[in-house]
Design a protein around this motif. Structure first.
Motif, mmCIF file in Angstrom:
data_model
loop_
_atom_site.group_PDB
_atom_site.id
_atom_site.type_symbol
_atom_site.label_atom_id
_atom_site.label_comp_id
_atom_site.label_asym_id
_atom_site.label_seq_id
_atom_site.Cartn_x
_atom_site.Cartn_y
_atom_site.Cartn_z
ATOM 1 N N PRO A 79 0.807 -1.229 0.000
ATOM 2 C CA PRO A 79 0.000 0.000 0.000
ATOM 3 C C PRO A 79 0.840 1.278 0.000
ATOM 4 O O PRO A 79 0.495 2.250 -0.657
ATOM 5 C CB PRO A 79 -0.833 -0.109 1.281
ATOM 6 C CG PRO A 79 -0.914 -1.574 1.552
ATOM 7 C CD PRO A 79 0.382 -2.149 1.060
ATOM 8 N N LYS A 83 0.802 4.030 -3.037
ATOM 9 C CA LYS A 83 0.532 5.450 -2.796
ATOM 10 C C LYS A 83 1.645 6.315 -3.378
ATOM 11 O O LYS A 83 1.381 7.307 -4.071
ATOM 12 C CB LYS A 83 0.390 5.706 -1.297
ATOM 13 C CG LYS A 83 0.092 7.137 -0.959
ATOM 14 C CD LYS A 83 -0.055 7.332 0.532
ATOM 15 C CE LYS A 83 -0.335 8.804 0.826
ATOM 16 N NZ LYS A 83 -0.432 9.062 2.259
ATOM 17 N N SER A 87 1.356 8.909 -6.691
ATOM 18 C CA SER A 87 1.743 10.312 -6.588
ATOM 19 C C SER A 87 2.800 10.670 -7.634
ATOM 20 O O SER A 87 2.705 11.700 -8.318
ATOM 21 C CB SER A 87 2.272 10.598 -5.186
ATOM 22 O OG SER A 87 2.762 11.903 -5.100
ATOM 23 N N THR A 134 -8.555 -1.027 -4.470
ATOM 24 C CA THR A 134 -7.527 -0.974 -3.427
ATOM 25 C C THR A 134 -7.870 0.096 -2.396
ATOM 26 O O THR A 134 -8.876 0.782 -2.504
ATOM 27 C CB THR A 134 -6.138 -0.663 -4.038
ATOM 28 O OG1 THR A 134 -6.178 0.655 -4.607
ATOM 29 C CG2 THR A 134 -5.752 -1.688 -5.078
ATOM 30 N N ASP A 135 -6.982 0.252 -1.418
ATOM 31 C CA ASP A 135 -7.153 1.272 -0.383
ATOM 32 C C ASP A 135 -7.059 2.685 -0.952
ATOM 33 O O ASP A 135 -7.452 3.638 -0.304
ATOM 34 C CB ASP A 135 -6.086 1.112 0.712
ATOM 35 C CG ASP A 135 -6.225 -0.208 1.448
ATOM 36 O OD1 ASP A 135 -7.339 -0.773 1.443
ATOM 37 O OD2 ASP A 135 -5.228 -0.660 2.027
ATOM 38 N N HIS A 136 -6.513 2.816 -2.141
ATOM 39 C CA HIS A 136 -6.283 4.120 -2.749
ATOM 40 C C HIS A 136 -7.298 4.416 -3.846
ATOM 41 O O HIS A 136 -6.999 5.123 -4.799
ATOM 42 C CB HIS A 136 -4.869 4.183 -3.313
ATOM 43 C CG HIS A 136 -3.830 3.798 -2.317
ATOM 44 N ND1 HIS A 136 -3.505 4.585 -1.238
ATOM 45 C CD2 HIS A 136 -3.069 2.692 -2.206
ATOM 46 C CE1 HIS A 136 -2.584 3.988 -0.521
ATOM 47 N NE2 HIS A 136 -2.302 2.834 -1.080
ATOM 48 N N THR A 139 -7.803 8.180 -4.914
ATOM 49 C CA THR A 139 -6.730 8.711 -5.756
ATOM 50 C C THR A 139 -6.819 8.120 -7.152
ATOM 51 O O THR A 139 -6.661 8.840 -8.148
ATOM 52 C CB THR A 139 -5.354 8.389 -5.137
ATOM 53 O OG1 THR A 139 -5.332 8.860 -3.791
ATOM 54 C CG2 THR A 139 -4.230 9.007 -5.924
#
Length: 176
Positions: A79, A83, A87, A134-136, A139
């Motif tokens: 994760p 991230k 970015s 996913t957790d993102h 984004t």
């Protein structure tokens, strides 16, 4: 006097070694976002992009850099790395968008970078679609919306025109 000259020569050799090392990093890009030495590599890539002549060469380099960051997103395995990779990809994509738009506004533009940019957008949509769960996801969704709006406004690619690219590999792959 000899000590001062020797010191200056030594300092020059150190500076040259550092510059060559940074150039080497921009060619082989061994680090991924989230790695401890990635900021050094990213800084070297940014400097190299800035000193490249404006126009098609710089735009192509920015698109290639965005493709590298997209590959980092695809390879991210935790994760934290996802991230950091998202970015870094977003920053590289923004720069590529800026340079492509600058190329569009020049009267003597060459359209060579647009097919590569369009291909980057399609690849991005595929890679990011795989990360929606996913957790993102927030984004990823923002990036997907940006890419979709770019795809809608991108100039169409003529499938009958061959895309030329410098390639030193074999032109035919023989069956084993």
């Amino acid at each position: 006097m000899k000590k001062i000259i020797a010191l200056l020569i030594g300092l020059n050799l150190v500076v040259i070694a550092i510059v060559l090392g940074l150039l080497y990093l921009t060619e082989i890009y061994p680090f991924n976002p989230g790695d401890p030495f990635y900021p050094v590599q990213a800084t070297a890539e940014t400097w190299r992009l800035r000193v490249t002549t404006r126009g098609e060469k710089q735009t192509s380099m920015a698109i290639e850099l965005a493709e590298r960051r997209l590959a980092d997103v695809a390879r991210a395995d935790s994760p934290e790395k996802i991230k950091a990779s998202l970015s870094a990809f977003d920053q590289a994509l923004d720069l590529a968008i800026k340079l492509v738009h600058e190329m569009e506004s020049t009267p003597d533009r060459q359209d060579m970078s647009f097919p590569y940019f369009n291909n980057l957008l399609v690849k991005s949509r595929l890679v990011l679609s795989a990360l929606q769960e996913t957790d993102h996801s927030d984004t990823v969704q923002i990036l997907l919306e940006k890419i979709e709006s770019l795809i809608e406004t991108a100039p169409p690619i003529n499938p009958d025109e061959p895309i030329e690219r410098d390639y030193a590999g074999p032109s035919i792959i023989e069956a084993a």
